[in-house]
Design an enzyme around this catalytic site. Sequence first.
Site, PDB file in Angstrom:
ATOM      1  CB  CYS A   2      -2.712   8.477  -8.858  1.00  0.00           C
ATOM      2  SG  CYS A   2      -1.562   7.157  -9.144  1.00  0.00           S
ATOM      3  NE  ARG A  27      -7.466   9.845  -5.294  1.00  0.00           N
ATOM      4  CZ  ARG A  27      -8.525   9.443  -5.976  1.00  0.00           C
ATOM      5  NH1 ARG A  27      -9.725   9.748  -5.540  1.00  0.00           N
ATOM      6  NH2 ARG A  27      -8.407   8.758  -7.078  1.00  0.00           N
ATOM      7  CD1 TRP A  74      -1.488   2.850  -5.559  1.00  0.00           C
ATOM      8  CD2 TRP A  74      -1.245   3.526  -3.461  1.00  0.00           C
ATOM      9  NE1 TRP A  74      -1.722   1.784  -4.749  1.00  0.00           N
ATOM     10  CE2 TRP A  74      -1.578   2.154  -3.462  1.00  0.00           C
ATOM     11  CE3 TRP A  74      -1.036   4.171  -2.236  1.00  0.00           C
ATOM     12  CZ2 TRP A  74      -1.721   1.424  -2.297  1.00  0.00           C
ATOM     13  CZ3 TRP A  74      -1.185   3.434  -1.079  1.00  0.00           C
ATOM     14  CH2 TRP A  74      -1.519   2.078  -1.112  1.00  0.00           C
ATOM     15  CG  ASN A 100      -6.148   7.507 -10.648  1.00  0.00           C
ATOM     16  OD1 ASN A 100      -5.585   6.475 -10.311  1.00  0.00           O
ATOM     17  ND2 ASN A 100      -7.287   7.905 -10.122  1.00  0.00           N
ATOM     18  N   GLY A 101      -4.489   5.287 -12.705  1.00  0.00           N
ATOM     19  CA  GLY A 101      -4.959   4.032 -13.298  1.00  0.00           C
ATOM     20  C   GLY A 101      -3.811   3.282 -13.946  1.00  0.00           C
ATOM     21  CD  GLU A 481     -11.585 -11.073   7.850  1.00  0.00           C
ATOM     22  OE1 GLU A 481     -10.689 -11.479   8.601  1.00  0.00           O
ATOM     23  OE2 GLU A 481     -11.703  -9.873   7.539  1.00  0.00           O
ATOM     24  CE  LYS A 485     -12.462  -7.118   9.435  1.00  0.00           C
ATOM     25  NZ  LYS A 485     -11.377  -7.347   8.530  1.00  0.00           N
ATOM     26  CD  GLU A 488     -10.471  -5.091  12.764  1.00  0.00           C
ATOM     27  OE1 GLU A 488     -10.670  -5.616  11.676  1.00  0.00           O
ATOM     28  OE2 GLU A 488      -9.360  -4.607  13.083  1.00  0.00           O
ATOM     29  CG  HIS A 504     -15.438 -31.849  20.540  1.00  0.00           C
ATOM     30  ND1 HIS A 504     -15.475 -33.153  20.949  1.00  0.00           N
ATOM     31  CD2 HIS A 504     -15.763 -31.865  19.229  1.00  0.00           C
ATOM     32  CE1 HIS A 504     -15.796 -33.932  19.922  1.00  0.00           C
ATOM     33  NE2 HIS A 504     -15.976 -33.165  18.871  1.00  0.00           N
ATOM     34  CE  LYS A 603      -5.714  -0.277   6.608  1.00  0.00           C
ATOM     35  NZ  LYS A 603      -6.721  -1.361   6.644  1.00  0.00           N
TER      36      LYS A 603
HETATM   37  O1  M6R Z   1      -1.106  -4.796   6.571  1.00  0.00           O
HETATM   38  P1  M6R Z   1      -1.289  -6.250   6.917  1.00  0.00           P
HETATM   39  O2  M6R Z   1      -2.186  -6.976   5.958  1.00  0.00           O
HETATM   40  O3  M6R Z   1      -0.007  -6.983   7.122  1.00  0.00           O
HETATM   41  O4  M6R Z   1      -2.033  -6.236   8.316  1.00  0.00           O
HETATM   42  C1  M6R Z   1      -2.299  -7.427   8.987  1.00  0.00           C
HETATM   43  C2  M6R Z   1      -3.285  -7.220  10.101  1.00  0.00           C
HETATM   44  O5  M6R Z   1      -2.778  -6.310  11.039  1.00  0.00           O
HETATM   45  C3  M6R Z   1      -4.634  -6.713   9.591  1.00  0.00           C
HETATM   46  O6  M6R Z   1      -5.173  -7.571   8.632  1.00  0.00           O
HETATM   47  C4  M6R Z   1      -5.642  -6.588  10.745  1.00  0.00           C
HETATM   48  O7  M6R Z   1      -5.954  -7.860  11.236  1.00  0.00           O
HETATM   49  C5  M6R Z   1      -6.895  -5.852  10.272  1.00  0.00           C
HETATM   50  N1  M6R Z   1      -7.099  -4.657  11.056  1.00  0.00           N
HETATM   51  C6  M6R Z   1      -8.139  -6.642  10.390  1.00  0.00           C
HETATM   52  O8  M6R Z   1      -9.243  -5.959   9.923  1.00  0.00           O
END
Ligand code: M6R
Length: 608
Positions: A2, A27, A74, A100-101, A481, A485, A488, A504, A603
Amino acid sequence: MCGIVGYIGERQAQQVLLHGLEKLEYRGYDSAGIAVFDGQAIRVKKKLGRLANLENTLNGHGLPGVLGIGHTRWATHGRPSDANAHPHGDCTGRFVVAHNGIIENYLRLRQELIQAGHQFRSETDTEVVAHLVESLYDGDLLRTVFKVAAKLRGAYALVVMSAEEPGRLVAVRKHSPLVVGLGDEENFVASDIPALLNYTRNVYVLEEGEVADITAKAVHCYRLDGTPVSKEVLTVTWDVDAAEKGGYEHFMLKEIYEQPKAVADTLTGRLSDDNRAVLPELHWTLGMARGIDRIHIVACGTAYHAGMVGRQILERLTRIPVEVEVASEYRYRDPIYTDHTLVLVISQSGETADTLAALREARARGARVVAVTNVVGSSVAREADDVIITWAGPEIAVASTKAYTTQLVALYLFACYLAQIRGAADPATIEEVLAGLRDLPDAVSKVLDTAPAMKAFAQQFAWKESAFFIGRGLDYVAALEGALKLKEISYIHAEAYAAGELKHGTLALIAEGVPVIALATQDHLYEKTVSNIKEVKARDAHVLALTWTGDEEMASVADEVLYLPRVSPWLAPAVVAVPLQLLAYFAAVERGNDVDKPRNLAKSVTVE
Ligand code: M6R
């Protein structure tokens, strides 16, 4: 989360509030509202959706007056709606509050206030504050706010105004940020500096447990026990863009650094004093919990990796067989459900098309669906049977960081919760995980100190064509993971392998100078991982190993070693994630990439 803005002075408050709220839009929010004192009474306008909806409502029906508070919400307690939007008022309309909170003890307070005759108009935790102010008001708003704050538990920032004392705003900071903007014959208060920069660059940053008594001519600050505090004026030199990022160069870096708080917020109220995981949001009968005979975890991308960690901990603690699958495959696979299959969907945004489709498929097939999501009121949250919210706050950078670590926290809690109510398969591991969760915010905070080392390593390898991440057990998931990262945002080709699988096939790609990031946090697999590191070293790879502080062997095996603060190996993925995020971040910066908005990615992936 918020956003709050408050104004007192000679300007028309409405314009100041709307401008400030616009600057806090980054935010994240789902509704907005303002309250302005018009000389007689406080008028309130609130609207679901974007700020533009509120502005349209105010068009031609503006709220005149020079004292006001505004808020972007939010949703936490209560779905996004006009009624749940802030500011909230008491029964008489003489007091309004923006918050907020989270007020953790709001349910008990609400019941007490209802019994005393107060009438509530929203589902929010915030509204209790307005009614408490009404019931405790003694002619002095500051004194009343001290009394109210003494009754509240939780993390919050509050701004209160009253028609009884129209020359004054009172603001309290308890864990959630607030800054007071200092003007000439006018003063401001806001959740964050960008809301103020159009009017002033001189601010007081309220510290933990401080209260500001704000009039147009002066600002006096106190501790919550009433002791006066003398504050230093901070002159802001950043531009608006930098201010939104809290002084960090990118949202991603800001969000990486927010992880200790995000983890702590996600744990708040969910660990009991007698060491139990508490998830009151799950409306389960004992029979339901005991009846579950298999679990499907479904998610995409980073959330899928969180699910892979979830599978290991759930199987260990509950002995229920768990499958984990990416949603785009799951939805078309015609999975097998028993009468007691539980489906766990994980989604930061709660809007990912494939995850949502998987959820719908599972429900149509009669499965109960639990959602782990960061967005209250999202489609996933609305359509699931039960929802566990991760309190990461809005994540703006495309690369998921704090959402991931909080998803892990939610899954650890869920696994412990389920194991405890079913009769734990492994009580010692539950205790280890719960104790580790308590210390996790601190461990995540300490591991942020690896930033300079990760920056130096990232600068060395930022222009390599490819990189490999290896590990075993939970380290393999953490490696997946880490590789995602790096791919991407740095656009370096990165692959993760279960370390034992390298020989393998993939070992053929290891040649002189190829970077290999080796994770060695799983004690029972340590020696096997060391053997795999030796295999890539024998092919002249350049190895960075991540291991626990105190490991005396690794320095003689790897080229470089990053030592991590020790936590239970079960919780290692949450700690290891941080340096790997930093590695990806610094590599992307070194390559001059658009870190927060990497090419080709969005996103929220709302299409198939
Ligand atoms: O909003 P979501 O958690 O469903 O999104 C899933 C993926 O699109 C998301 O985690 C994506 O892999 C990220 N950009 C990775 O950093």
